[in-house]
Every structure is written in C-alpha cells, then in structure tokens.
Design an enzyme around this catalytic site. Structure first.
Site, PDB file in Angstrom:
ATOM      1  N   LYS A   4       1.035  -1.122   0.071  1.00 42.46           N
ATOM      2  CA  LYS A   4       0.038  -0.042   0.058  1.00 42.46           C
ATOM      3  C   LYS A   4       0.916   1.398  -0.030  1.00 42.46           C
ATOM      4  CE  LYS A   4      -0.183  -0.115   5.246  1.00 42.46           C
ATOM      5  NZ  LYS A   4      -1.207  -0.648   6.055  1.00 42.46           N
TER       6      LYS A   4
ATOM      7  N   ARG B 115     -10.962   0.255  14.296  1.00 45.82           N
ATOM      8  CA  ARG B 115     -11.076   0.967  13.166  1.00 45.82           C
ATOM      9  C   ARG B 115     -12.087   0.304  12.060  1.00 45.82           C
ATOM     10  NH1 ARG B 115      -4.812   1.926  11.105  1.00 45.82           N
ATOM     11  NH2 ARG B 115      -5.324  -0.117  10.097  1.00 45.82           N
TER      12      ARG B 115
ATOM     13  N   TYR C 201      18.462  29.349   9.701  1.00 43.61           N
ATOM     14  CA  TYR C 201      17.284  29.920  10.347  1.00 43.61           C
ATOM     15  C   TYR C 201      17.277  29.968  11.807  1.00 43.61           C
ATOM     16  CZ  TYR C 201      15.561  30.612   5.506  1.00 43.61           C
ATOM     17  OH  TYR C 201      15.417  30.668   3.825  1.00 43.61           O
TER      18      TYR C 201
ATOM     19  N   MET D 204      14.315  24.354   3.482  1.00 43.47           N
ATOM     20  CA  MET D 204      13.551  23.690   2.363  1.00 43.47           C
ATOM     21  C   MET D 204      14.529  22.872   1.445  1.00 43.47           C
ATOM     22  SD  MET D 204      11.153  25.219  -0.652  1.00 43.47           S
ATOM     23  CE  MET D 204      10.077  26.049   0.351  1.00 43.47           C
TER      24      MET D 204
HETATM   25  C1  LIG Z   1      -0.403  -1.668   6.829  1.00 43.42           C
HETATM   26  C2  LIG Z   1      -1.147  -3.037   7.296  1.00 43.42           C
HETATM   27  C3  LIG Z   1      -0.104  -4.092   7.385  1.00 43.42           C
HETATM   28  C4  LIG Z   1       1.257  -4.013   7.457  1.00 43.42           C
HETATM   29  O1  LIG Z   1       1.505  -3.428   8.823  1.00 43.42           O
HETATM   30  P1  LIG Z   1       3.213  -3.205   9.156  1.00 43.42           P
HETATM   31  O2  LIG Z   1       3.171  -2.566  10.542  1.00 43.42           O
HETATM   32  O3  LIG Z   1       3.685  -2.169   8.204  1.00 43.42           O
HETATM   33  O4  LIG Z   1       3.703  -4.683   8.939  1.00 43.42           O
HETATM   34  C5  LIG Z   1      -1.057  -5.328   7.849  1.00 43.42           C
HETATM   35  N1  LIG Z   1      -2.365  -5.412   7.950  1.00 43.42           N
HETATM   36  C6  LIG Z   1      -3.256  -4.383   7.650  1.00 43.42           C
HETATM   37  C7  LIG Z   1      -4.503  -4.565   7.708  1.00 43.42           C
HETATM   38  C8  LIG Z   1      -2.527  -3.130   7.268  1.00 43.42           C
HETATM   39  O5  LIG Z   1      -3.268  -2.010   7.023  1.00 43.42           O
END
Ligand SMILES: *Cc1c(COP(=O)(O)O)cnc(C)c1O
Length: 364
Positions: free
Chosen positions: A35, A130, A256, A304
């Site tokens: 993802k 969630r 800065y 930046m």
């Molecule tokens: C992002 C995610 C993972 C992976 O989690 P990590 O902490 O990066 O290993 C696993 N399961 C679900 C549902 C996720 O959203």
C-alpha cells in the site's frame, strides 16, 4: 548537472527482508504489503525484490491494476475492500480478493452481477476499533456472506493495535479465537510486529502473515529493537552531496533562527537535502548523518533545500563529498531510517512514505 540528491531502492534487501519475514512464520504464506505505493518505494521499483511473495496486499484499486500490468497473476488483496459497486466489477475482472468489513460492503456484493464468485476476507474488529465487525456481529456477517452466490470462499482477518508494544496481542487473539474457532477458512492476523515479536503465539493460527514495514527494512518496535537486531536491511537509501563548506568561529550561528551556536572553530558542510525532499523538518541539532560513510551530526534547522552538518569527524570532507541521510553508504555503513524518524518524533513508515516527488529514484 542535476542537483545531487538521489534515492536508491535496494532490490536485494527487499528480497532478503521478505525471506526474513518468511522465516519468522515458516508455515504461513506471506502477503507483501505494498500500500501507499510500496511504502513510498514505488510498486514497480519493488516488484523484482518482492516477486517471491505469495501475494500482494494494498488499498488502492489503481495500485492493484499496476500489479496486474506487471503481469502479476497471483493473489492481490484489497485491505479496505471496495468503496463502491464499480470496484466490485474491477475485482471480478482482475481477480482481486477483498476485505469485507461492514454491512454496506455485503449489501454491495449482494447486488453485484458476476460470473466468477469472489474470495473475500471477513474482517473482525477485535479491539483496534478501526475497520471490521465486532465479535458480537461477526458470525451474523459470516452467515450472510456465506449465503451469497457472489462469494466463493470466506477467509478470516483481523488487525492488531499493539503488536509492537507492552499490551501485545493476546487479548485480540483470544477475542478472535472465541468467535472463529469452529468457522472454516484461512486466517490472516499478523503484521510485521506480530510476526516478529509474537511468532510463537501466532504461528499456528495465521495462514497468511501481512508484513509491511519490516519488508522495507525498518524495525516495527524501534528503539526497543533495531532493524539490524531483527536481521533487516535498509531498502531505501537517501543520498546527497556537500555543496558548500563554512568555517565557523566561536559564537557564529547556523541557519534560520540561529538555533545552533558554535562554541569554537567548526567546519560545517551544507548538504543538498531539505524538507522539500522529504527530510523531516522536526529534526534538530544532533540528528545523525553520514559524510563519506562516517557518522556525524546535523546542526541547526532543516531548511527547504538544505541541511548543515558538523564536519569535525570527517576532516577530508569537501564540496562533492557523499552524504547519506538514511540507508547505506558506499563503505557499507548503515544509518537506519528509524534513527532519523526517532529524532523527528515519528516512525520510519512516515519518512519512507513522504519521500518527495522531486527526488529522483533509481533501483540498485
Ligand atoms: C498496513 C497494514 C499491515 C502492515 O503493517 P506493518 O506494521 O507495516 O507490518 C498489515 N495489515 C493491515 C490491515 C494493514 O493495513
């Protein structure tokens, strides 16, 4: 010459980390979580390193399409499932497996016309609050799904809130087990932290583990344990060069806000990397950085386009010297992204995902 900043994605390290996660749960299959464009690394750039995964899990349908365009024919799982009816058509067309976490998604499935029934992962909210059905509502959802001609196979999935911390996974595993023990179907429970820290509890119960962050060489529980201690290698190096040198005297300040004051003569290197490249502005004096593979520290504020670094441990440094912001230097020295994240009050996840679009990326 282009500005000298460059990110490198390490294919061999991705393959190594994936194998490391497989070893953590040797009887399970492995979803490589890709993802957020493979945690900022790029789906196409990581594909070679991750192709030995049993499947890929992600959220965006466009990312699933990109994986199919790479000719990946194996399993793809949509971790948030479908957002609208049209998405189900794409699932049918591309053979995507999808999470079902709410009744609205079951309603959508019930109206979906498909020749090929779908494989779905029914999500339990076992305490994270969630996504998912509460334990009380889970079996009713399973029964509803099981009655749909659109559904071929139901797998069971939940996600841990505290696999990286003191609370652990026991209570959520117990909640999940209590409701699912007599249901058929494959199980998927562990993220990186659960697979690494709770492998003994989880191993017999997870048919599919879901590691993300560990695959990308960052420790899920830093600073308790480092990536090196978990046997993980950095998969992204952010490198640049020194483009200016200043010789400070006692009382001179840098950058800065004049937040750093030299207490004696000090050589400072100016590095072509700033917050517009994705280097966190929350980093302050003392954040580690490698110059020619030698560990030194940032001084003053991140601007930046530039940061400033103490050159005292690297007397031969000059304009053009190599700087490693995180990852691996040419001499093999490693600076974990987790150390930079800690200095910025965040986690490795956020830094890798926030690599800025203006940074050129190569695979190597
Ligand atoms: C992002 C995610 C993972 C992976 O989690 P990590 O902490 O990066 O290993 C696993 N399961 C679900 C549902 C996720 O959203």
């Amino acid at each position: 010459m282009p500005r000298p900043i460059l990110a490198t994605i390490h294919t061999a390290a991705l393959a190594h980390n994936l194998a490391r996660m497989r070893a953590a749960a040797p009887d399970a299959r492995v979803w490589a979580i890709v993802k957020a464009n493979a945690y900022g690394h790029g789906i196409e750039r990581t594909f070679d390193g991750l192709r030995s995964a049993d499947g890929f899990a992600l959220l965006d349908l466009s990312e699933a399409q990109r994986l199919r365009a790479l000719d990946w024919r194996g399993p793809i799982l949509l971790l948030e499932g479908c957002f609208e009816l049209r998405d189900l058509e794409l699932c049918s067309r591309l053979g995507l497996w999808h999470v079902v976490h709410c009744n609205e998604q079951i309603d959508m499935l019930a109206t979906h016309k498909t020749q090929l029934p779908h494989r779905v992962f029914l999500k339990m909210n076992s305490g994270m609050n969630r996504l998912g059905f509460t334990p009380e509502r889970y079996r009713a959802a399973w029964t509803r799904l099981n009655a749909l001609p659109q559904v071929e196979e139901i797998s069971l999935i939940t996600h841990f809130s505290d696999a990286d911390g003191a609370k652990g996974v026991q209570a959520q595993v117990a909640a999940f087990e209590a409701v699912t023990h007599d249901l058929p179907g494959e199980r998927s429970l562990s993220n990186s932290a659960a697979a690494l820290r709770h492998g003994d509890v989880m191993a017999p119960k997870s048919d599919w583990i879901r590691p993300g962050i560990a695959v990308y060489g960052s420790s899920p529980d830093f600073p308790e344990r480092s990536a090196a201690e978990w046997g993980l290698l950095p998969t992204m190096t952010l490198a640049s060069k020194i483009i200016g040198v200043q010789e400070l005297q006692a009382g001179d300040t840098v950058g800065y806000g004049s937040s750093f004051t030299a207490d004696g003569p000090l050589r400072i290197g100016v590095v072509a990397c700033g917050y517009a490249d994705g280097y966190p502005r929350h980093c302050t004096t003392g954040t580690p950085v490698l110059v020619n593979g030698v560990r030194t520290r940032m001084v003053g504020r991140v601007s930046m386009d530039m940061i400033t670094v103490d050159l005292s441990p690297v007397p031969d440094a000059r304009i053009g010297s190599d700087v490693t912001l995180w990852g691996r230097a040419a001499n093999g020295e490693v600076l974990s992204i987790d150390e930079i994240a800690l200095a910025a009050g965040t986690v490795g996840y956020e830094l890798m995902c926030a690599l800025a679009p203006r940074v050129p990326v190569v695979v190597g």
